[in-house]
Design a protein around this motif. Structure first.
Motif, mmCIF file in Angstrom:
data_model
loop_
_atom_site.group_PDB
_atom_site.id
_atom_site.type_symbol
_atom_site.label_atom_id
_atom_site.label_comp_id
_atom_site.label_asym_id
_atom_site.label_seq_id
_atom_site.Cartn_x
_atom_site.Cartn_y
_atom_site.Cartn_z
ATOM 1 N N TYR A 250 -5.070 10.036 -9.411
ATOM 2 C CA TYR A 250 -4.735 9.888 -8.042
ATOM 3 C C TYR A 250 -3.871 8.629 -8.187
ATOM 4 O O TYR A 250 -2.887 8.503 -7.083
ATOM 5 C CB TYR A 250 -5.775 9.229 -6.990
ATOM 6 N N LYS A 251 -3.675 7.944 -9.130
ATOM 7 C CA LYS A 251 -2.619 7.095 -9.272
ATOM 8 C C LYS A 251 -1.282 7.350 -9.751
ATOM 9 O O LYS A 251 -0.237 6.826 -9.961
ATOM 10 C CB LYS A 251 -3.031 5.794 -10.260
ATOM 11 N N ASP A 252 -1.482 8.748 -9.987
ATOM 12 C CA ASP A 252 -0.056 9.578 -10.466
ATOM 13 C C ASP A 252 0.707 10.012 -9.233
ATOM 14 O O ASP A 252 1.742 10.409 -9.666
ATOM 15 C CB ASP A 252 -0.332 10.414 -11.627
ATOM 16 N N ARG A 253 0.081 9.840 -7.985
ATOM 17 C CA ARG A 253 0.717 10.593 -6.900
ATOM 18 C C ARG A 253 1.583 9.708 -6.079
ATOM 19 O O ARG A 253 1.812 8.556 -6.413
ATOM 20 C CB ARG A 253 -0.473 10.991 -5.879
ATOM 21 N N GLN A 254 2.316 10.350 -5.378
ATOM 22 C CA GLN A 254 3.821 9.803 -4.770
ATOM 23 C C GLN A 254 3.625 9.692 -3.192
ATOM 24 O O GLN A 254 3.180 10.661 -2.425
ATOM 25 C CB GLN A 254 5.052 10.325 -5.131
ATOM 26 N N PHE A 255 3.930 8.588 -2.556
ATOM 27 C CA PHE A 255 3.903 8.321 -1.061
ATOM 28 C C PHE A 255 5.447 8.259 -0.711
ATOM 29 O O PHE A 255 6.317 7.747 -1.549
ATOM 30 C CB PHE A 255 3.059 7.503 -0.831
ATOM 31 N N VAL A 256 5.471 8.073 0.372
ATOM 32 C CA VAL A 256 6.745 7.847 1.356
ATOM 33 C C VAL A 256 6.563 6.601 2.111
ATOM 34 O O VAL A 256 5.840 6.402 2.629
ATOM 35 C CB VAL A 256 7.338 8.820 2.188
ATOM 36 N N SER A 257 7.510 5.499 1.695
ATOM 37 C CA SER A 257 7.543 4.287 2.658
ATOM 38 C C SER A 257 7.581 4.321 4.234
ATOM 39 O O SER A 257 8.697 5.195 4.342
ATOM 40 C CB SER A 257 8.696 3.279 1.979
ATOM 41 N N LYS A 258 6.714 3.808 4.859
ATOM 42 C CA LYS A 258 6.844 3.944 6.138
ATOM 43 C C LYS A 258 7.895 3.033 6.731
ATOM 44 O O LYS A 258 8.749 3.470 7.759
ATOM 45 C CB LYS A 258 5.571 3.231 6.739
#
Ligand code: FAD
Ligand code: NA7
Length: 463
Positions: free
Chosen positions: A424-432
């Motif tokens: 899960y720590k390898d996943r990516q998110f978009v900054s709000k």
């Protein structure tokens, strides 16, 4: 009339947010000079940063103070950075480009410092000064505070304050339960507060007691650094992740023991009657609210909760009608930096007279309603929704100026954890707040060893 005097205890993310907003509003001319409080911030460490300062020390420090640090080497953010990002100081602004969603400790510390440096806050902190006692004197209508100058090994003269803002953190004094036979266990027994390196677990069989964030990370870090097996023991419910084969879960440990002969191992028995051979015990059993310097009637107690009882807006101390003691960051935490920040701005508005408190009865009823709702919150989804509402409420009341709701990011993060706890720590998110999509990490978490900022930045894609 003289300006109000405020004693701020602790220069971690919570305390620094108080200084940040006060200075920001002062520079913006938003506080009338007569409402500007005179703040003295005492910090017992030799630098600002709270838990984010790594120390090799355990037990007591060179001045005999309890070591505050609970962070270990190889600590990567357990939540996505997009869920703690300050809207007015994004990661993109700080690092000048995109970085992965789960940075190591040193990168997060660097980010915090970037925001604090905007207003040159460090000189406002009296470092290496430990608050020893805080009492309220009804005759003077003041708090009397005793502080120790650690370098000089000297108690300073008692000082009077109108307000005390307690930002001393609550993940520093370990909760250490007893298990039958533990005094005769032949291997090492340690609480996560004292963990610094995972290398000693290589080739060992590890028992982890606890079923929350520290337990999860202890299990993963142990096998990452070569432990042969990890058994996690839970009191209430298992973590139930899809663990690697070398990690398993058992109900509560009931007894431990072993053979005292050199090289012989130990064992643990669990409440289902099963037994395991083990070499090490890690107590990932959480922390105590522990404020020994606060007078008895000012002390917050109890377990680690999303809404500790007796605090209006999760912040203002209600007992005995003393509403001039404030606690920041006393909550259990999904939201972290932004929650402390909203709480800090609320606090600054209160200290400067922009927020007025309602009647004692209204404050008590408001706090009770939050406490009752928190008690009904059971699942991660409900807890995240609860804390989102708590943070948004503070932000609205204090005119924070940004929508701090990042619940969608937290929900997605929980899904990732359920899918595979090792990735899960390898996943990516978009900054709000910047709209920036995070790149993948240079190395997967389960393979990354070097947690230095330098290595992290070098390994970021595009750097
Ligand atoms: P702290 O950071 O604890 O700072 C409190 C400060 O008060 C310290 O500097 C201390 O020295 C000072 N102080 C204490 N007593 C006194 C005294 N008597 N006199 C003077 N000064 C005093 N959060 C995340 O967002 N992401 C993570 O990945 C994450 N990982 C974590 C991992 C671990 C192992 C732990 C324990 C916590 C983690 N956290 C994480 C949560 C962390 O609590 C917050 O991020 C944050 O540090 C809390 O800030 P704070 O200022 O409230 O408290
Ligand atoms: P937490 O989240 O407060 O969790 C403590 C865990 O320890 C939790 O699972 C407890 O079980 C367990 N616990 C507490 N006492 C006992 C006893 N006596 N026996 C067995 N198990 C026990 O602390 P963490 O250290 O995981 O996390 C704190 C912060 O550090 C967090 O913000 C992270 O970011 C890192 P319970 O579920 O209550 O039965």
């Amino acid at each position: 009339m003289t300006n109000k005097r405020v004693c701020l205890i602790g220069a971690g993310p919570s305390g620094m947010s108080v200084l940040y907003h006060l200075e920001r509003l002062r520079l913006e001319g938003a506080i009338a000079p007569e409402n500007l409080p005179e703040v003295t911030c005492y910090e017992k460490q030799d630098d600002c940063g709270g838990l984010w300062n790594y120390t090799w020390r355990t037990g007591t420090d060179e001045y005999g103070e309890n070591v505050h640090g609970s962070m270990y080497r190889s600590l990567w953010s357990n939540g996505p950075k997009e869920a703690l990002e300050y809207p007015d100081y994004t990661f993109e602004q700080h690092f000048g480009g995109p970085i992965p969603s789960f940075p190591p400790r040193e990168a997060l510390r660097d980010y915090l410092w970037g925001r604090w440096n905007k207003y040159n806050l460090k000189p406002m902190v009296t470092l290496l000064h430990s608050v020893q006692s805080v009492n309220f004197d009804p005759a003077k209508d003041k708090f009397t505070v005793v502080v120790k100058d650690l370098k000089q090994n000297k108690l300073l003269d008692t000082k009077d304050f109108d307000f005390v803002v307690n930002c001393s953190g609550h993940f520093s004094t370990p909760n250490v339960p007893y298990f039958k036979g533990i005094e005769r266990f032949p291997g090492r027994v340690m609480h996560t507060h004292d963990l610094r390196s995972w290398r000693e677990f290589s080739g060992k069989r590890v028992l982890v007691v606890g079923a929350s964030y520290s337990a999860e990370d202890s299990a993963l870090q142990s096998i990452k650094f070569g432990a042969t097996s990890v058994v996690c023991s839970y009191r209430s419910k298992p973590m139930d992740f899809r663990w690697p084969d070398s990690v398993s879960e058992r109900p509560l440990v009931t007894e431990v023991g072993g053979d005292d002969r050199v090289g012989a191992g130990g064992w643990a028995r669990f409440s289902d009657g099963s037994m395991e051979q083990i070499d090490y015990i890690i107590l990932a059993t959480g922390y105590l609210h522990h404020y020994p310097y606060l007078a008895e009637q000012l002390r917050l107690r109890g377990p680690n909760l999303l809404y500790p009882a007796g605090l209006y807006k999760g912040t203002v101390w209600l007992a005995g009608g003393n509403n001039r003691l404030l606690y920041l960051g006393a909550q259990d935490q999904y939201y972290t930096y932004t929650m402390f920040d909203a709480q800090a701005l609320w606090t600054v508005r209160y200290l400067t007279g922009a927020i007025q408190l309602p009647s004692s009865a209204e404050m008590a009823a408001d706090a009770k309603a939050w406490v009752n709702r928190a008690a009904l919150s059971k699942t991660d989804q409900e807890n995240i929704a609860f804390q989102t509402d708590f943070v948004v409420d503070l932000a609205n009341q204090s005119n924070y100026g940004y929508d701090l709701d990042v619940s969608k990011i937290f929900y997605e993060w929980e899904d990732h954890r359920a899918e595979d706890i090792t990735t899960y720590k390898d996943r990516q998110f978009v900054s709000k707040f910047s709209g920036q999509q995070a790149p993948p990490p240079g190395q997967p978490f389960m393979k990354a060893i070097d947690d230095s900022l330098e290595h992290f930045l070098a390994s970021c894609q595009g750097k």
